[in-house]
Design a protein around this motif. Sequence first.
Motif, PDB file in Angstrom:
ATOM      1  N   LYS A 185       3.437  21.800 -78.619  1.00  0.00           N
ATOM      2  CA  LYS A 185       2.558  22.523 -77.716  1.00  0.00           C
ATOM      3  C   LYS A 185       1.866  21.555 -76.760  1.00  0.00           C
ATOM      4  O   LYS A 185       1.256  20.565 -77.181  1.00  0.00           O
ATOM      5  N   ILE A 186       1.957  21.843 -75.457  1.00  0.00           N
ATOM      6  CA  ILE A 186       1.364  20.992 -74.427  1.00  0.00           C
ATOM      7  C   ILE A 186      -0.089  21.418 -74.216  1.00  0.00           C
ATOM      8  O   ILE A 186      -0.378  22.589 -73.971  1.00  0.00           O
ATOM      9  N   ASP A 187      -1.004  20.462 -74.297  1.00  0.00           N
ATOM     10  CA  ASP A 187      -2.426  20.760 -74.096  1.00  0.00           C
ATOM     11  C   ASP A 187      -2.861  20.558 -72.644  1.00  0.00           C
ATOM     12  O   ASP A 187      -3.713  21.296 -72.140  1.00  0.00           O
ATOM     13  N   HIS A 188      -2.311  19.544 -71.981  1.00  0.00           N
ATOM     14  CA  HIS A 188      -2.691  19.263 -70.598  1.00  0.00           C
ATOM     15  C   HIS A 188      -1.477  18.830 -69.794  1.00  0.00           C
ATOM     16  O   HIS A 188      -0.553  18.192 -70.323  1.00  0.00           O
ATOM     17  N   TYR A 189      -1.498  19.179 -68.503  1.00  0.00           N
ATOM     18  CA  TYR A 189      -0.401  18.876 -67.587  1.00  0.00           C
ATOM     19  C   TYR A 189      -0.928  18.009 -66.452  1.00  0.00           C
ATOM     20  O   TYR A 189      -1.954  18.325 -65.837  1.00  0.00           O
ATOM     21  N   LEU A 190      -0.259  16.882 -66.202  1.00  0.00           N
ATOM     22  CA  LEU A 190      -0.629  15.990 -65.104  1.00  0.00           C
ATOM     23  C   LEU A 190       0.610  15.671 -64.283  1.00  0.00           C
ATOM     24  O   LEU A 190       1.666  15.357 -64.836  1.00  0.00           O
ATOM     25  N   GLU A 191       0.456  15.754 -62.983  1.00  0.00           N
ATOM     26  CA  GLU A 191       1.575  15.529 -62.069  1.00  0.00           C
ATOM     27  C   GLU A 191       1.167  14.488 -61.023  1.00  0.00           C
ATOM     28  O   GLU A 191       0.113  14.593 -60.421  1.00  0.00           O
ATOM     29  N   VAL A 192       2.003  13.463 -60.835  1.00  0.00           N
ATOM     30  CA  VAL A 192       1.689  12.354 -59.941  1.00  0.00           C
ATOM     31  C   VAL A 192       2.823  12.182 -58.949  1.00  0.00           C
ATOM     32  O   VAL A 192       3.997  12.325 -59.303  1.00  0.00           O
ATOM     33  N   ASP A 193       2.491  11.837 -57.691  1.00  0.00           N
ATOM     34  CA  ASP A 193       3.544  11.508 -56.723  1.00  0.00           C
ATOM     35  C   ASP A 193       3.543  10.003 -56.474  1.00  0.00           C
ATOM     36  O   ASP A 193       2.667   9.273 -56.922  1.00  0.00           O
ATOM     37  N   PHE A 194       4.564   9.506 -55.749  1.00  0.00           N
ATOM     38  CA  PHE A 194       4.662   8.061 -55.630  1.00  0.00           C
ATOM     39  C   PHE A 194       3.638   7.474 -54.675  1.00  0.00           C
ATOM     40  O   PHE A 194       3.368   6.277 -54.695  1.00  0.00           O
TER      41      PHE A 194
END
Length: 498
Positions: A185-194
Amino acid sequence: MPQPHRPTRPARPPQPQRARRGGGPARRRGDRPRWGVRLAAGLAVVVLGSGAVGHAVMTGLDTGIERVDPFKDMKNRPQAGHGLNFLLVGTDGRDKITPEDKREYRLGGAPCHCTDTVMLVHLSADRERASVVSLPRDSYAELPAHRDDSSGKEHGPHPVKLNAAYAEGGPQLTVRTVENMTRVKIDHYLEVDFTSFMKTVDAMGGVEICTAKALHDDNTGLSLLPGTHRLSGGQALQYVRSRHVDGAADLGRMQRQQRFVAALIKQATGGGVLLNPVKFKEVSSTLLGSVRADRGFGSEQMLALGQALRDFTPSSSEFASVPIGNPSYPVKGIGSTVKWDGPKAGKLFEALRLDRPLVPAAPGRPARRPQQQPAVPVDVPPQQIRVQVENGTRIDGLGGRVDQALRATGFDTTRAPGNGASRDVKRTVITYDPRWDRSARTVSTALPGSELRAVPGRGRTVLVIAGADYRKVVPVRAEDPQQGQFGVVTGDQVVCGT
C-alpha cells in the motif's frame, strides 16, 4: 589494446552559487530521455529532513508543491503494513526548460509523458532504515480497468510496460498498477522532473560519486575516468541517464542511480545540508518548486519524518532491484518486456509489508559496523590480481607494509617485496601490461593518488613501486549486482570510501 580514455573535466569543490552544468551531444531520433527519479531516498532525507533545522525554516515551503490526487476513488487497496511507503516517480516533462537549456542539454524532441524510472521507498516504523526498490521501466504490467483522463474513454485491463501506466492514466493509474503488482500500500506519492533534479544538485554544491571503471556514453556525453568525481547538476544528469556504458543497459543504469542516491544521502546527512538552515531552505525550496505530491504530504509530515531522519546515514539504507525472471519477455503489440521472477519478487515485497530488513544481519554479528571504512567497488576482484611490491624510497620497511596491506585487502601479492631501481620516488607508481588494464585500475583504486604507467609485455603481474606519498590501502571489492536474496546492497557499500 584498449582504447585511450577521453579526458574528464576536473571535479569542482562545492560552491554556494549555481554550479556549471555540462551538456551532452544530441540524442538520436527516437531515443527518449532516460533520467528517471534520481533523488529517491535523497528526497526522504533532503525534503523530509527538516527536523534538523526547525519548524521556522519549514514554514511555507510546502506551498510551492503542485498537488495531485493519486488515491481518488481507489478501492480494494492492499492492507496497510508497518512503516511508511513512498512511490517516487520521474517524468520527462520539459515545459519549464528554457530554449537555452534545451540546446545546452540536447533535450529536443517531444516527451513521452511517461515515467522513465519508478522507485518504491519503504521507511521502517522505527525510522532507522529505508529500503529503496527499483522497478524497471520496461517491467511487464497489466493495467487495471480505467477511464482515460483526456478522452473519458473506458479501457479494460490490458498488458503494457510499466512506464506506460502514467501516459494512460497519470499518477492514479500508476499507483493502482504498482499496488496491484507489489501488494504494497502506497502512503505518499512524489513526482520529480529533471529540471528539479539538476537545480537541486547544483543547490547542494554538487554530489560526489566514485566509479571503478571508465564510463563513456556518446548519447549523453558522459565521460568519467576511474576515481572520485564531484558532479554538478548537468554532469549528474548525464551520469544517471546513461545506459550505453556497458552491456547491462537499463539494469546497469538502475545500479548507477542507486549509487547516486546513496551518495546524495551521504552528503545530505553529513551536516552540509540538514544542519545548515540557509542551505537546507535553498535546497528544499528549489526541489519543492517542481515537485508534484499527494495532498496529504505537507509540512507536518516533513517535520515528523525529518525528526526521525536526523541520524539517517547511508548504512541505514538498503537498495534492491526487483528479481528478474526473463529480461526479454515478448508481448504481442508491445515488444520486449522485463518479466519479474514471481516467487522471489513476492518475498521481496512481503518483506516490505512486514517491515523486515532486506539485508539481515549475519548471525553473531551486529547489523552495522560504521567504524569500518566501506569497500570501494571495483571491476576486477583483488583476489585475481597478482602484485609485486617494490620500495621506491629510503623508508625502511615500506615495501613490506604495502605488500601486507594489499594482501590484507585481498590482492595476491608475491609476499617478497624488493627495492626499486630508484629510491627517490615521490608518487606511488603502478606499472602494468595494457592487456591487464582493468586489473591495474583496481590496484589504483586501492592506492589513491597513484600513477598508472602502461608497459607492453610486462605480463599479468602488476608492479607497485611505493612512493613517499603512500599513506594507506583503501579496501576494495568486486561489483556484484546479485548480492543476497534480492540482490541488495546497503548505502555504505555503494558510496565512495573516505
